[in-house]
Design an enzyme around this catalytic site. Structure first.
Site, short mmCIF file in Angstrom:
data_model
loop_
_atom_site.label_atom_id
_atom_site.label_comp_id
_atom_site.label_asym_id
_atom_site.label_seq_id
_atom_site.Cartn_x
_atom_site.Cartn_y
_atom_site.Cartn_z
N TRP A 112 34.69 2.34 5.54
CA TRP A 112 33.61 1.67 4.81
C TRP A 112 33.65 1.95 3.31
O TRP A 112 33.00 1.25 2.55
CB TRP A 112 32.25 2.11 5.34
N LYS A 167 40.06 -4.52 12.18
CA LYS A 167 38.74 -4.05 12.56
C LYS A 167 38.15 -3.30 11.37
O LYS A 167 38.50 -2.16 11.10
CB LYS A 167 38.77 -3.12 13.76
N PRO A 168 37.23 -3.91 10.61
CA PRO A 168 36.61 -3.22 9.49
C PRO A 168 35.53 -2.27 10.01
O PRO A 168 35.16 -2.32 11.19
CB PRO A 168 35.99 -4.35 8.68
N ALA A 169 35.01 -1.41 9.17
CA ALA A 169 33.92 -0.52 9.55
C ALA A 169 32.65 -1.36 9.75
O ALA A 169 32.42 -2.33 9.02
CB ALA A 169 33.68 0.53 8.47
N GLY A 191 41.14 6.22 7.58
CA GLY A 191 39.86 6.79 7.97
C GLY A 191 39.97 8.29 8.10
O GLY A 191 40.87 8.93 7.52
N SER A 192 39.09 8.87 8.88
CA SER A 192 39.05 10.33 8.99
C SER A 192 40.23 10.85 9.80
O SER A 192 40.78 10.16 10.66
CB SER A 192 37.75 10.75 9.66
N GLU A 219 46.41 6.88 7.10
CA GLU A 219 45.90 7.29 5.79
C GLU A 219 44.58 8.01 6.06
O GLU A 219 43.57 7.37 6.33
CB GLU A 219 45.69 6.07 4.90
N LEU A 220 44.60 9.35 6.02
CA LEU A 220 43.50 10.12 6.58
C LEU A 220 42.73 10.88 5.49
O LEU A 220 42.79 10.54 4.31
CB LEU A 220 44.05 11.05 7.66
N CYS A 224 38.72 9.19 -0.65
CA CYS A 224 39.64 10.12 0.02
C CYS A 224 40.40 11.00 -0.97
O CYS A 224 40.82 12.10 -0.64
CB CYS A 224 40.63 9.35 0.86
N GLU A 257 36.41 18.47 3.87
CA GLU A 257 36.33 17.30 2.99
C GLU A 257 34.84 17.02 2.76
O GLU A 257 34.10 16.76 3.71
CB GLU A 257 37.00 16.10 3.64
N1 LIG Z 1 43.84 8.31 3.02
C1 LIG Z 1 43.22 7.21 2.65
O1 LIG Z 1 43.80 6.26 2.07
C2 LIG Z 1 41.76 7.05 2.94
C3 LIG Z 1 41.07 6.00 2.33
C4 LIG Z 1 39.70 5.86 2.60
C5 LIG Z 1 39.04 6.75 3.46
N2 LIG Z 1 39.76 7.75 4.03
C6 LIG Z 1 39.08 8.71 4.90
O2 LIG Z 1 38.16 8.04 5.77
C7 LIG Z 1 37.04 8.88 6.02
C8 LIG Z 1 35.75 8.14 5.69
O3 LIG Z 1 35.77 6.85 6.23
P1 LIG Z 1 35.00 6.56 7.61
O4 LIG Z 1 33.77 7.36 7.71
O5 LIG Z 1 34.93 5.08 7.77
O6 LIG Z 1 36.07 7.17 8.64
P2 LIG Z 1 36.06 7.01 10.23
O7 LIG Z 1 37.30 7.63 10.69
O8 LIG Z 1 34.78 7.45 10.82
O9 LIG Z 1 36.14 5.41 10.48
C9 LIG Z 1 37.24 4.68 9.98
C10 LIG Z 1 37.38 3.42 10.81
O10 LIG Z 1 37.70 3.80 12.13
C11 LIG Z 1 36.79 3.22 13.04
N3 LIG Z 1 36.69 4.11 14.19
C12 LIG Z 1 35.94 5.23 14.34
N4 LIG Z 1 36.15 5.78 15.54
C13 LIG Z 1 37.04 4.99 16.18
C14 LIG Z 1 37.67 4.99 17.46
N5 LIG Z 1 37.43 5.97 18.36
N6 LIG Z 1 38.55 4.02 17.78
C15 LIG Z 1 38.80 3.03 16.90
N7 LIG Z 1 38.25 2.94 15.67
C16 LIG Z 1 37.38 3.92 15.34
C17 LIG Z 1 35.53 3.05 12.25
O11 LIG Z 1 34.69 2.08 12.83
C18 LIG Z 1 36.09 2.60 10.91
O12 LIG Z 1 36.40 1.23 10.97
C19 LIG Z 1 37.23 10.09 5.14
O13 LIG Z 1 37.81 11.13 5.89
C20 LIG Z 1 38.21 9.62 4.09
O14 LIG Z 1 38.96 10.67 3.54
C21 LIG Z 1 41.10 7.93 3.78
O1 LIG Z 2 39.29 6.46 -0.43
C1 LIG Z 2 40.44 6.42 -0.86
C2 LIG Z 2 41.07 5.09 -1.15
O2 LIG Z 2 42.44 5.17 -0.93
C3 LIG Z 2 40.62 4.55 -2.47
S1 LIG Z 2 41.78 4.64 -3.77
O3 LIG Z 2 43.07 4.10 -3.24
O4 LIG Z 2 41.92 6.03 -4.19
O5 LIG Z 2 41.27 3.80 -4.86
#
Ligand SMILES: NC(=O)c1ccc[n+]([C@@H]2O[C@H](COP(=O)([O-])OP(=O)(O)OC[C@H]3O[C@@H](n4cnc5c(N)ncnc54)[C@H](O)[C@@H]3O)[C@@H](O)[C@H]2O)c1
Ligand SMILES: O=C[C@H](O)CS(=O)(=O)O
Length: 484
Positions: free
Chosen positions: A156, A180-182, A234-235, A256-257, A290, A385
């Protein structure tokens, strides 16, 4: 929501070039984190819609991969042009559903668009090899071919750019995609689909299913034999779950975590530039990024001066409604995030940290930009984090000490440091165990460089000349009997 192009506000899933409601008519709300206002009621999709989207993407793959690279490039370029034309509308949608200030949202739209532009160009440069053969009567070639149907799951915090950063290279390679977006921020994804439809992507090439049951949607994606690639942002915890679920079908993965970025300031750094860099690296998207600076390490000789100057600048950051000009810090994504921030701050203060600004919950989804001096390695803000507007500042003595501290984490995404001794800059840049290093800069994200992490921050790279490799398979051909 006042849009110049009202067609951008979509609330149904986008499957096979059509806008469809959830099969069970279920809807879910998307709200504005600034004031809790309901922005829209959207189709609450699940397994059935995901299966349909994968089926249509599989059928479309046969058509899309057969297009010339030039044809794919032209449609991607048209998509880019449309995103730029409608950038202000896309930014407003993003700010309303995610909360970041409009100026930052516009920046994300342009950043997201840059991936579409970049891969509209890279589409024409998927080269193979001819290799001197191991036998006189043989010839060896390689070709790169699209891997197939791609599932993309996105977070998100950057609801536009995290989609284009995956989808643009996948489409350029000849793959088809189910996104699948958030559930917190699906409107940005659907607006991108409206423009993809206008750009002329054939039905089924790119699809979006959204819903509150992410496990159901992800479960279908990871179990499907038709899905040959899963690209997840995501996480780390969810990334590990998806990795386990993908093992049964041996899917190619990009993950990308999470991150825990160190931001190191040596005694010889330019103090003003280091403060400026730390503000940028820490407070983008109210710290919900992130690659945000998660632990600020300042050498003892300038520790007090940095804490004072940085705290002064943080206290002056304008906080408010993202749609208001001048706002720099918007609301967090929800009240749960606010509670998590407060818990981390109170735990640190209880263990001896001192707040120099902020440090207490705001109204609704607001948590004020907060600085914690005298933080130490036993606190949650060192180990976890933060993903919010809290800046813990740690004091260190020697180069060796701070390298050990910086690397003392299971994460390995972004890292930053400021200094001027060039020999030390090289030593530190090489010693940091991270996928990305900012040297005398707090801003490293760009489409031209490979974005990604190591260790439990994931694997794979997005953007750059490497980004398409995530969606291509190399095929080796050995041509025998050439002399017969
Ligand atoms: N490395 C990167 O490029 C990057 C970029 C942005 C965010 N992030 C990380 O993402 C996290 C924050 O974003 P968030 O709260 O949306 O993360 P999240 O992992 O909770 O959710 C990410 C996505 O995964 C989906 N999801 C959650 N559980 C799932 C499951 N069991 N099966 C399938 N899909 C599922 C969510 O609906 C969402 O679309 C932070 O840890 C951040 O560091 C990393
Ligand atoms: O949350 C991290 C994303 O990758 C955003 S950015 O690529 O750092 O702009």
């Amino acid at each position: 929501m006042e849009l110049k192009h009202p067609e951008l506000l979509k609330t149904d899933a986008y499957i096979n070039g059509e806008w469809i409601n959830a099969v069970n008519d279920k809807r879910f709300e998307v709200t504005n984190p600034y004031n809790g206002e309901v922005l829209a009621q959207l189709a609450d999709c699940g397994a059935a819609e995901t299966e349909l989207a994968i089926e249509k993407a599989e059928a479309a793959f046969e058509v899309w991969k057969a297009q010339s690279a030039g044809k794919r490039a032209k449609i991607l370029r048209k998509w880019y042009d449309l995103i730029i034309t409608h950038a202000n509308d896309l930014a407003l949608i993003l700010t309303l559903e995610q909360g970041k200030p409009l100026a930052e949202a516009k920046g994300e739209i342009l950043y997201g668009a840059s991936f579409v532009e970049w891969f509209s160009e890279e589409a024409r440069r998927v080269y193979g090899d001819t290799i001197p053969a191991h036998m006189a009567n043989a010839r060896i070639t390689t070709v790169k071919q699209p891997i197939g149907v791609v599932a993309a799951i996105t977070p998100w915090n950057f609801p536009n750019a995290m989609i284009t950063r995956k989808v643009a290279p996948a489409l350029a390679a000849g793959c088809t995609v189910v996104i699948k977006p958030a559930a917190q921020t699906p409107l940005s994804a659907l607006a991108l689909m409206q423009l993809a439809q206008e750009a002329g992507f054939p039905p089924g090439v790119v699809n979006v299913v959204m819903g509150t049951d992410s496990r159901a949607i992800g479960g279908v994606m990871t179990a499907s034999k038709a899905v040959r690639k899963l690209s997840f942002t995501g996480s780390t915890a969810v990334g590990k779950t998806l990795m386990r679920q993908s093992a049964d079908t041996v899917k190619k993965l990009s993950l990308e975590l999470g991150g825990n970025a160190p931001f190191i300031v040596f005694d010889d750094a330019d103090l003003e530039k280091a403060v400026e860099g730390a503000l940028l690296a820490k407070y983008r998207n109210a710290g919900q990024t992130c690659v945000c600076a998660n632990r600020i390490f300042v050498q003892e000789g300038i520790y007090d001066a940095f804490v004072n100057r940085f705290s002064e600048a943080v206290a002056a950051l304008p906080v408010g409604n993202g749609t208001e000009p001048g706002t720099v810090i918007g609301p967090l994504i929800n009240t749960q995030a606010v509670s998590e921030m407060d818990a981390m701050v109170q735990e640190a203060v209880g263990a001896g940290a001192k707040t120099t600004t902020g440090g207490a919950k705001g109204e609704g989804c607001f948590y004020p930009p907060t600085v914690l001096a005298h933080a130490d390695k036993h606190m949650r803000v060192y180990k976890e984090e933060i993903f919010g507007p809290i800046a813990p500042i740690f004091k260190f003595g020697t180069e060796a000490e701070v390298i050990a501290l910086a690397n003392d984490t299971e994460y390995g995404l972004a890292s930053y440091f400021y200094g001027r001794d060039y020999a030390r800059l090289w030593r530190v840049a090489e010693a940091l165990e991270y996928g990305m290093v900012g040297i005398n800069t707090g801003a490293i994200s760009t489409t031209v460089a490979p974005f990604g992490g190591i260790k439990e921050s994931g694997f794979g790279r997005e953007g750059s000349k490497y980004g398409m490799n995530e969606f291509l398979e190399i095929k080796y051909m050995c041509w025998g009997e050439i002399d017969s």
